[in-house]
Design a protein around this motif. Structure first.
Motif, PDB file in Angstrom:
ATOM      1  N   LYS A  95       1.226  -1.202   0.238  1.00  0.00           N
ATOM      2  CA  LYS A  95      -0.404   0.261   0.154  1.00  0.00           C
ATOM      3  C   LYS A  95       0.742   1.237   0.828  1.00  0.00           C
ATOM      4  O   LYS A  95       0.476   2.345  -0.197  1.00  0.00           O
ATOM      5  CB  LYS A  95      -0.515   0.067   1.622  1.00  0.00           C
ATOM      6  CG  LYS A  95      -1.852  -0.855   1.311  1.00  0.00           C
ATOM      7  CD  LYS A  95      -2.886  -0.897   2.539  1.00  0.00           C
ATOM      8  CE  LYS A  95      -4.399  -1.872   2.149  1.00  0.00           C
ATOM      9  NZ  LYS A  95      -5.447  -1.113   3.099  1.00  0.00           N
ATOM     10  N   LYS A  98       2.625   4.072  -4.579  1.00  0.00           N
ATOM     11  CA  LYS A  98       1.355   4.966  -4.950  1.00  0.00           C
ATOM     12  C   LYS A  98       1.710   6.361  -6.308  1.00  0.00           C
ATOM     13  O   LYS A  98       2.975   6.636  -6.570  1.00  0.00           O
ATOM     14  CB  LYS A  98       1.040   6.323  -4.229  1.00  0.00           C
ATOM     15  CG  LYS A  98       0.262   5.888  -2.800  1.00  0.00           C
ATOM     16  CD  LYS A  98      -0.876   6.052  -2.365  1.00  0.00           C
ATOM     17  CE  LYS A  98      -1.796   5.438  -1.086  1.00  0.00           C
ATOM     18  NZ  LYS A  98      -2.265   4.388  -0.989  1.00  0.00           N
ATOM     19  N   GLY A 104      -2.856   3.720  -5.431  1.00  0.00           N
ATOM     20  CA  GLY A 104      -2.404   2.413  -5.614  1.00  0.00           C
ATOM     21  C   GLY A 104      -3.059   1.627  -4.536  1.00  0.00           C
ATOM     22  O   GLY A 104      -5.039   1.679  -4.513  1.00  0.00           O
ATOM     23  N   SER A 107      -6.320   2.031  -3.531  1.00  0.00           N
ATOM     24  CA  SER A 107      -7.820   2.685  -4.266  1.00  0.00           C
ATOM     25  C   SER A 107      -8.722   1.990  -4.564  1.00  0.00           C
ATOM     26  O   SER A 107      -8.983   0.876  -4.835  1.00  0.00           O
ATOM     27  CB  SER A 107      -6.746   3.409  -5.588  1.00  0.00           C
ATOM     28  OG  SER A 107      -5.722   4.377  -4.658  1.00  0.00           O
TER      29      SER A 107
END
Length: 172
Positions: A95, A98, A104, A107
């Motif tokens: 996570k 991004k 990322g 989402s």
């Protein structure tokens, strides 16, 4: 007073260290690892030996504690370098990584569409099982970088991004 200065120096040191971290994802990279990066450079970053992928053997490296799968194949660079082992595929489920748009793992599919609706080359497609049947609630949101010849792919399950991949687009 000395304690305050020591605390400020400690905070500044760790603040600078975290500023050097690279968790950016683009059509060319995941963190510091880039498509076309030569094996020697990737090994230096990974701190370990990496092997060419044969479709089954995968290299998993850690970057600041986060796992990235890195696959290497021999790539043609130019006549002087006709066969150079380099990165052709990367994927992560972390996570922390991004895009500049903040997209990322975690989402939503709507986040992807809102962030990239004006991008000139994107597609959404279902995932398929081994029997060539679409998998319900699973798919891919792909961004094609035609200039670089790469794809940035977001796998989603139940409309939530679960994996990010960057790889050469061989036109398949």
């Amino acid at each position: 007073m000395k304690k305050i200065i020591s605390i400020l120096m400690f905070a500044f040191t760790f603040g600078c260290m975290s500023a050097q971290e690279n968790f950016e994802v683009s059509t060319l990279r995941i963190g510091p690892f880039k498509v076309f990066m030569p094996r020697a450079e990737a090994e230096k970053l990974a701190g370990t030996k990496l092997t060419n992928s044969n479709g089954e053997k995968k290299n998993t490296v850690k970057y600041n504690g986060e796992a990235i799968q890195v696959d290497l194949f021999d790539n043609y660079i130019n006549e002087a370098n006709p066969s150079v082992p380099s990165i052709t595929y990367m994927t992560t489920t972390s996570k922390k990584f991004k895009t500049k748009s903040g997209i990322g793992v975690g989402s939503t599919r709507d986040d992807l569409i809102n962030a990239y609706r004006n991008y000139p080359n994107f597609s959404v497609r279902p995932d398929w099982d081994d029997n060539s049947k679409p998998i319900k609630d699973s798919g891919y949101f792909n961004i094609e970088d035609s200039q670089a010849g790469t794809l940035l792919s977001f796998k989603f399950i139940n409309n939530i991004v679960t994996e990010i991949s960057v790889y050469l687009n061989e036109g398949c």
